[in-house]
Design a protein around this motif. Structure first.
Motif, PDB file in Angstrom:
ATOM      1  N   ARG A  44       0.836  -1.200   0.000  1.00 50.28           N
ATOM      2  CA  ARG A  44       0.000   0.000   0.000  1.00 50.28           C
ATOM      3  C   ARG A  44       0.869   1.247   0.000  1.00 50.28           C
ATOM      4  O   ARG A  44       2.000   1.232   0.484  1.00 50.28           O
ATOM      5  N   CYS A  45       0.303   2.311  -0.518  1.00 51.82           N
ATOM      6  CA  CYS A  45       0.995   3.596  -0.536  1.00 51.82           C
ATOM      7  C   CYS A  45       1.262   4.047   0.899  1.00 51.82           C
ATOM      8  O   CYS A  45       0.376   3.986   1.759  1.00 51.82           O
ATOM      9  N   ALA A  46       2.473   4.507   1.151  1.00 52.46           N
ATOM     10  CA  ALA A  46       2.842   4.910   2.502  1.00 52.46           C
ATOM     11  C   ALA A  46       2.091   6.150   2.967  1.00 52.46           C
ATOM     12  O   ALA A  46       1.939   6.374   4.166  1.00 52.46           O
ATOM     13  N   LEU A  47       1.581   6.951   2.030  1.00 52.10           N
ATOM     14  CA  LEU A  47       0.911   8.195   2.414  1.00 52.10           C
ATOM     15  C   LEU A  47      -0.610   8.064   2.418  1.00 52.10           C
ATOM     16  O   LEU A  47      -1.263   8.378   3.406  1.00 52.10           O
ATOM     17  N   CYS A  48      -1.195   7.584   1.318  1.00 49.86           N
ATOM     18  CA  CYS A  48      -2.663   7.548   1.224  1.00 49.86           C
ATOM     19  C   CYS A  48      -3.242   6.153   1.405  1.00 49.86           C
ATOM     20  O   CYS A  48      -4.467   5.991   1.396  1.00 49.86           O
ATOM     21  N   ALA A  49      -2.395   5.139   1.535  1.00 48.78           N
ATOM     22  CA  ALA A  49      -2.806   3.755   1.795  1.00 48.78           C
ATOM     23  C   ALA A  49      -3.506   3.086   0.620  1.00 48.78           C
ATOM     24  O   ALA A  49      -4.100   2.025   0.770  1.00 48.78           O
ATOM     25  N   ALA A  50      -3.447   3.683  -0.568  1.00 52.97           N
ATOM     26  CA  ALA A  50      -4.014   3.040  -1.753  1.00 52.97           C
ATOM     27  C   ALA A  50      -3.147   1.849  -2.147  1.00 52.97           C
ATOM     28  O   ALA A  50      -1.941   1.810  -1.873  1.00 52.97           O
ATOM     29  N   ALA A  51      -3.764   0.859  -2.805  1.00 58.91           N
ATOM     30  CA  ALA A  51      -3.005  -0.298  -3.272  1.00 58.91           C
ATOM     31  C   ALA A  51      -2.007   0.142  -4.334  1.00 58.91           C
ATOM     32  O   ALA A  51      -2.322   0.958  -5.202  1.00 58.91           O
TER      33      ALA A  51
END
Length: 351
Positions: free
Chosen positions: A308-315
């Protein structure tokens, strides 16, 4: 769409039913769990939409109490992220906060500064400084406020600043919801606001986030997001507010974007908001169709081991990357939208 010529009580009932239908899972006492009291978090910005939503939900709970059922379907926790800590141009809202508590005393209230994200979401620290890049120096001797402002100041473009602020605000609100035991965040976004968010996120390369930034469903942070006002036009929400005089002192009037300001100085979010405001009165059906179409999107399943993205948590996507086919360092940690907003990437594009 109903207008001012409609009966006042009928109009208020019409608008409230539209909103309550969107929280059908939570609104009935009959279907509420017996072993615990559900809690819903309402972020209040003092804008007309979130204030109207607070009034609607308060009236709904008051009717349940008056019905003699002995309990309500849910408790409401109202969260205010102090506007003056997000933008220095915004006035302090301490007086408004006290007024809201006086007008709607049955709910729980919390006000937090923007920089409290360090307190509620400790994981954000590492993500933010990875995002800022090697040229950013964090001074741990400074206050959380100054450290956050230093990070925000390191982002050179208006679009990227707004983009990062939006993500941090989402993370803060989601973290507060979990901290206070709320299972759902109830957002006060009208169809116009959701249409503007749709266009802006697509333009910024964040189309994948529409399934939780615009659609009802689970957010990447394990908290449900619901948008009860999605079926109401902004003009209908404004009309609702005009029919409830007590809301006038709470709502902060919207400031129109200066016509003298160059588009170059506006972020994509501001441009899309301006565009929707200009066209929503002429073509309200078009804006509604944008939101309804996006709401048909379904979030793809995400496995427990998926990055997941470290900033927005998107896959994270695994395709692409450097010349040898391996993901670049930025791609390995951040999604496309966040990587585009990173200070190094913005400087490189502008340079």
């Amino acid at each position: 769409m109903l207008t001012a010529s409609s009966c006042r009580d009928c109009f208020l009932r019409y608008a409230t039913v539209k909103a309550l239908q969107r929280i059908d899972k939570y609104r009935s006492v009959k279907h509420a769990p017996h072993d615990r009291q559900r809690k819903l978090l309402l972020p209040l910005s003092y804008g007309v939409s979130s204030t109207v939503l607070l009034h609607m939900l308060n009236e709904h709970l008051e009717r349940q109490v008056a019905g003699g059922k002995g309990r309500v379907a849910y408790e409401l926790h109202v969260l205010v992220v102090e506007p003056s800590t997000i933008s220095p141009a915004s006035p302090s809202c301490e007086a408004r906060f006290e007024l809201v508590k006086k007008c709607f005393p049955r709910h729980t209230y919390t006000t937090v500064p923007f920089h409290s994200i360090f307190q509620y979401d400790p994981d954000i620290k590492d993500a933010m400084y990875q995002f800022a890049g090697p040229n950013f120096v964090d001074d741990e001797a400074k206050s959380d406020h100054d450290r956050l402002e230093a990070l925000r100041a390191s982002i050179p473009s208006a679009t990227s600043k707004d983009d990062v602020d939006n993500i941090l605000l989402l993370r803060l609100i989601a973290a507060c919801a979990k901290h206070y035991g709320c299972e759902c965040v109830i957002w006060g976004d009208s169809d116009s606001r959701l249409a503007a968010k749709t266009l802006a996120n697509v333009a910024k390369g964040r189309g994948a986030s529409l399934t939780w930034q615009v659609c009802d469903g689970m957010s990447p942070w394990g908290v449900q997001f619901i948008f009860p006002l999605r079926d109401l036009y902004k003009s209908e929400i404004q009309l609702y507010a005009s029919q409830v005089p007590s809301l006038e002192e709470i709502v902060i009037p919207e400031q129109p974007t200066s016509e003298t300001m160059s588009n170059r100085n506006l972020s994509i979010d501001e441009l899309m908001k301006q565009y929707i405001q200009t066209h929503s009165e002429k073509y309200p059906g078009v804006m509604a169709n944008v939101v309804r179409t996006v709401n048909k999107l379904q979030q793809p399943p995400i496995t427990a081991d998926q990055a997941r993205c470290a900033l927005c948590a998107a896959a994270l996507e695994t395709a692409g990357g450097s010349a040898d086919g391996t993901p670049s360092e930025a791609q390995a940690r951040f999604c496309y939208g966040c990587a585009r907003s990173a200070p190094e990437q913005v400087t490189r594009r502008n340079g």
